[in-house]
Design an enzyme around this catalytic site. Structure first.
Site, short mmCIF file in Angstrom:
data_model
loop_
_atom_site.label_atom_id
_atom_site.label_comp_id
_atom_site.label_asym_id
_atom_site.label_seq_id
_atom_site.Cartn_x
_atom_site.Cartn_y
_atom_site.Cartn_z
CB CYS A 1 -0.99 -0.03 1.16
SG CYS A 1 -2.31 1.16 0.97
CG HIS B 1 -3.17 -3.34 3.64
ND1 HIS B 1 -2.06 -2.63 4.05
CD2 HIS B 1 -4.03 -2.43 3.16
CE1 HIS B 1 -2.25 -1.34 3.83
NE2 HIS B 1 -3.45 -1.18 3.28
CD GLU C 1 -0.10 -5.09 5.80
OE1 GLU C 1 -0.01 -5.70 4.71
OE2 GLU C 1 -0.40 -3.89 5.88
#
Lengths: 210, 303
Positions: free
Chosen positions: A80, A173, A175
């Site tokens: 991002c 994302h 993560e």
């Protein structure tokens, strides 16, 4: 280089989530806020957050050039805001891109938070890989790609996961989901141990063309 | 989605994950109150991760008295156009129509805030219904979990807005941390009673007792005025700080804003804190909370 410490830029943003993902893969991590901390690392993740804020903090911490130099020898992954920083040009003059990968990027290409979304992405990994749930939050989009860039996932015909040599950048994302395939793939680009599981992915990536 | 995003009243964990995701991106940063496009630009240049658009900062709301309402959408729009970082705005507690206006405006985060005059003295907004994420204030764990149960994607400890006195921010942060530690020590059969005592949804009480943390990020607000205040709150467990009146009520907003950002990023590094704290113009004068009658405290609003 095998099993060396992975740095996570920790000026601001979702760095803790990346650290958790790396720990789940059994990797040592280092939060990076200054040049000395970067020197201890074999690779670096630039997390999501606010790219204008990170630009300012990179400049204030005299880290801009350190990371540029680091990236000429070491692998970097950006998600991002991290993707925006890794680009070679952006539409936002308040952001100073680090020219780590050769593509142009547009911030908030899908709109504001109201337009944020999740999407099932087909990763160009193995032939029968299940889709990856991508969380797109005020996400950026790659606009122009140099031919050296490999596209690893697309959403509505726009590349959202791209690679160049041992660097990786994502609009979304990875993560924020428990699925750590993308982290594992990035590690496999430079780390022989991590690569054992995903050699197939590696071979595919090396032949795929945008 | 992970277990974190499943709450009892929430049947769309993907949607909730997107909301909490934005809160994750704001971690480790400073969110600044601004009243016009010029202040918003100063805040962005200083390194703010987001701005809170409002007509009057809390210190002035407190001084002026009267009813404090949602800001004029035209003024918020100007701020949205001036910056590319996320823009937040406040609606009154329970005023879901104001929240609908803010959502239609494309605001990135809605603050259902005790700084404005409450519109409902019994109920908060049902926030899962909205696509826009909400942040809500809390003074203890029960209040935080009630707001998360209603759909808040971020909690901020209330502190005492517009005071410039950090004492309440510290008290509320310590209260929530202590409440969490207490839950960690309980056996499973004690959790229902704990939920009853906290006045909080049972499933969320179970989540906290398993994970030792709230299921959404916890930020700090209300009274932060100096770089050291910001570092104090971060070290006490805040994941980001809101600075309201502290910046634009000071004598040199741009320098102070940048110094607070630096102190927040490097909150564990005393050498950097020293640098950030040195050579600033005077901070806002502030209110000593010992002299502020309880009925005038904004933190007591919300239920």
């Amino acid at each position: 280089m095998v099993n060396g410490t992975i740095g996570v830029l920790a000026l601001q943003g979702a760095f803790q989530k990346h650290i958790e993902a790396l720990h789940a893969l059994g990797r040592k991590t280092q939060q990076v806020r200054c040049h000395e901390e970067l020197k201890r690392c074999v690779a670096l993740i630039i997390p999501g957050g606010e790219s204008t804020t990170m630009t300012r903090l990179l400049q204030a911490g005299r880290l801009t050039n350190s990371i540029k130099t680091f990236a000429t020898k070491h692998p970097v992954m950006g998600t991002c805001a991290g993707m925006i920083l890794m680009s070679s040009a952006t539409d936002e003059k308040k952001v100073e891109p680090l020219h780590i990968m050769d593509f142009q990027v547009q911030r908030n290409i899908y709109g504001t938070q109201r337009e944020s979304f999740t999407a099932n992405l087909n990763l160009h990994i193995k032939a029968e890989e299940p889709p990856f749930c991508g969380i797109f939050i005020r996400a950026p989009g790659a606009t122009k790609l140099n031919r050296r860039i490999t596209v690893l996932a697309e959403y509505q015909e726009r590349p959202v996961l791209i690679a160049q040599d041992h660097h990786l950048a994502a609009s979304f994302h990875p993560e924020l989901t428990a699925d750590n395939r993308i982290h594992r793939y990035w590690l496999s680009l430079f780390d022989e141990d991590a690569g054992k599981e995903s050699t197939h992915f590696k071979n595919y990536a090396s032949v795929a063309k945008p | 989605m992970s277990e974190q995003h499943k709450t009892p009243a929430n049947n769309d964990p993907d949607q909730f994950a997107i909301k909490v995701g934005l809160a994750e991106m704001l971690k480790g940063g400073v969110i600044m109150d601004v009243t016009d496009a010029e202040q918003a630009t100063i805040a962005e240049q200083a390194g703010a991760v987001a701005v809170m658009a409002l007509e009057r900062i809390p210190a002035d709301i407190r001084k002026d008295g009267g009813i404090a309402r949602m800001s004029d959408p035209a003024m918020i729009k100007n701020i949205q156009q001036a910056v590319s970082i996320p823009v937040m705005a406040k609606c009154r507690i329970g005023h879901f129509a104001e929240a609908q206006v803010l959502e239609a405006l494309g605001i990135d985060f809605i603050d259902e805030s005790e700084v404005l005059t409450p519109a409902d003295n019994k109920h908060h907004i049902y926030k899962h219904k909205f696509k826009t994420p909400f942040v809500c204030g809390a003074t203890d764990l029960g209040e935080a979990l009630r707001r998360i149960g209603e759909g808040a994607a971020m909690i901020r400890t209330k502190g005492e807005a517009g005071s410039g006195d950090v004492v309440e921010a510290v008290r509320h942060m310590r209260q929530i941390q202590n409440d969490i530690k207490k839950l960690l020590s309980l056996h499973q059969e004690q959790l229902m009673t704990a939920a009853k005592e906290l006045g909080a949804p049972y499933e969320l009480v179970c989540y906290v007792s398993q994970h030792g943390a709230l299921p959404v990020p916890n930020f700090s607000a209300g009274g932060i005025a100096t770089p050291a205040d910001a570092a104090l709150m971060m070290q006490l467990g805040a994941q980001t700080v809101f600075v309201g009146s502290g910046i634009f009520k000071s004598d040199d907003p741009a320098t102070r804003a940048a110094a607070i950002v630096k102190a927040t990023t490097h909150h564990n590094d005393p050498a950097q804190l020293l640098e950030a704290s040195t050579g600033l113009q005077p901070a806002m004068k502030g209110l000593n909370l010992n002299e502020l009658p309880l009925e005038q405290r904004l933190a007591n609003r919300g239920w």
